[in-house]
Scaffold this active site. Structure first.
Site, PDB file in Angstrom:
ATOM      1  N   CYS A   1       0.743  -0.966   0.037  1.00  0.00           N
ATOM      2  CA  CYS A   1      -0.023  -0.041   0.051  1.00  0.00           C
ATOM      3  C   CYS A   1       0.953   1.202  -0.051  1.00  0.00           C
ATOM      4  CB  CYS A   1      -0.846   0.110   1.054  1.00  0.00           C
ATOM      5  SG  CYS A   1      -1.894   1.613   1.529  1.00  0.00           S
TER       6      CYS A   1
ATOM      7  N   TYR B   1      -5.220   6.986  -8.984  1.00  0.00           N
ATOM      8  CA  TYR B   1      -6.582   6.403  -8.598  1.00  0.00           C
ATOM      9  C   TYR B   1      -7.783   7.028  -9.477  1.00  0.00           C
ATOM     10  CZ  TYR B   1      -4.308   3.730  -4.933  1.00  0.00           C
ATOM     11  OH  TYR B   1      -3.497   3.059  -4.277  1.00  0.00           O
TER      12      TYR B   1
ATOM     13  N   THR C   1      -8.359   0.344   6.921  1.00  0.00           N
ATOM     14  CA  THR C   1      -7.159   0.600   6.187  1.00  0.00           C
ATOM     15  C   THR C   1      -6.029   0.783   6.987  1.00  0.00           C
ATOM     16  OG1 THR C   1      -7.705   3.348   7.183  1.00  0.00           O
ATOM     17  CG2 THR C   1      -8.702   2.510   5.202  1.00  0.00           C
ATOM     18  N   VAL C   2      -4.846   0.904   6.108  1.00  0.00           N
ATOM     19  CA  VAL C   2      -3.456   0.687   6.694  1.00  0.00           C
ATOM     20  C   VAL C   2      -2.964   2.239   6.009  1.00  0.00           C
ATOM     21  CG1 VAL C   2      -3.135  -1.683   7.056  1.00  0.00           C
ATOM     22  CG2 VAL C   2      -2.671  -0.692   4.671  1.00  0.00           C
TER      23      VAL C   2
END
Length: 318
Positions: free
Chosen positions: A57, A188, A124-125
């Site tokens: 990520c 994204y 999330t991370v």
């Protein structure tokens, strides 16, 4: 989660209305040197917290790099989820028995629910977890890296870089904001565009920003001069994923990173700096994007290319 929402690495994103929109609402709790009376913030305490961060990520990769650059490895422990996950949670499938050896949980979601039993947002991370309680403290990724510098300063290693230089901070904040909106998030916006029009607009925005960076780096070794700052960390995690993932998977294909001389040299310069390239796992990166984004790659086939050997060639920017 509605049919128009999906869990992404940096939160929940929506393609409703055709344009990618990242949900940036995170757990606002912080870990600070001197928590204000009555606040929900936690105190800085070596050995108490665990950084849960996946190498796959880009948002988590920032925290991993900062932790190393600042020398906090023995102060904040780290757990690393595997590169693939479902809509439910990141999982510790790389650890023996699929369980984090310190937290004793198979899913990061378990730490979220332990503190917030009705938590319904994206798991999330990066996330910081209190080892004494097993509860998540925060998943606010930009604040996490900022606090690693300012709040944990007493525990930085000798010679740690000044990632937030006082004399360049105002300009750096503006540079980082543009990098976040147009590059970090811009890829994204291209990849998850819901229409041709949304994609075209996102594509133009992304490459306008990359051209700006290419020009900026023509006469400056790093973004803010001759020393590495937080701005470089934040740009690097997108650049290192550009050719392996974003160029093809997200259709960011006007050109490759290797075809932009200043950005390519700059990215290699950082990659070869301790703390950067040694915290990059190209296979995990490719596995994550190509296997998790089944809406973009329904067969889950992971490309064998591109050739990544160039990352270790001299950058010419010493």
């Amino acid at each position: 989660m509605s049919e128009n929402e999906k869990h992404g690495k940096g939160g929940v994103y929506s393609v409703k209305g055709e344009e990618f929109d990242r949900d940036s609402r995170y757990i606002p709790t912080r870990i600070v040197k001197d928590p204000a009376p009555g606040s929900d913030d936690y105190p800085v305490e070596p050995g108490r917290y665990r950084l849960v961060a996946a190498y796959a990520c880009p948002w988590a990769n920032r925290a991993i790099i900062d932790r190393d650059l600042l020398g906090l490895q023995d102060v904040i422990s780290m757990g690393n989820p595997g590169p693939t996950h479902d809509a439910d949670s990141w999982t510790f499938d790389l650890d023996p028995g699929g369980v984090d050896p310190v937290l004793g949980i198979p899913k990061l979601k378990d730490a979220y629910l332990k503190r917030f039993p009705d938590y319904s947002r994206g798991i999330t991370v990066p996330a910081l977890v209190d080892e004494t309680t097993g509860e998540v403290v925060t998943n606010d990724f930009p604040q996490i890296t900022k606090d690693l510098f300012f709040e944990w300063k007493d525990f930085h290693k000798d010679g740690a870089p000044d990632l937030w230089p006082e004399d360049r901070r105002e300009e750096m904040e503006a540079v980082m904001e543009r990098i976040y909106t147009e590059v970090n998030n811009g890829v994204y916006r291209c990849g998850f565009a819901g229409s041709q029009e949304a994609y075209d607009a996102a594509y133009e925005r992304l490459f306008t920003a990359l051209d700006w960076l290419e020009e900026r780096l023509a006469d400056s070794r790093y973004l803010m001069g001759d020393k590495i700052t937080e701005a470089d960390v934040r740009l690097f995690t997108t650049l290192v994923r550009f050719d392996p993932v974003y160029h093809g998977h997200f259709k960011c294909n006007r050109n490759k990173l290797t075809e932009m001389p200043n950005l390519w040299g700059y990215a290699r310069d950082l990659f070869q700096t301790p703390g950067f390239g040694d915290n990059v796992d190209f296979q995990q990166i490719k596995d994550h994007y190509y296997k998790v984004h089944t809406d973009l790659n329904p067969l889950g086939i992971v490309p064998l290319g591109p050739d990544l050997s160039g990352w270790t060639t001299p950058s010419g920017r010493g």
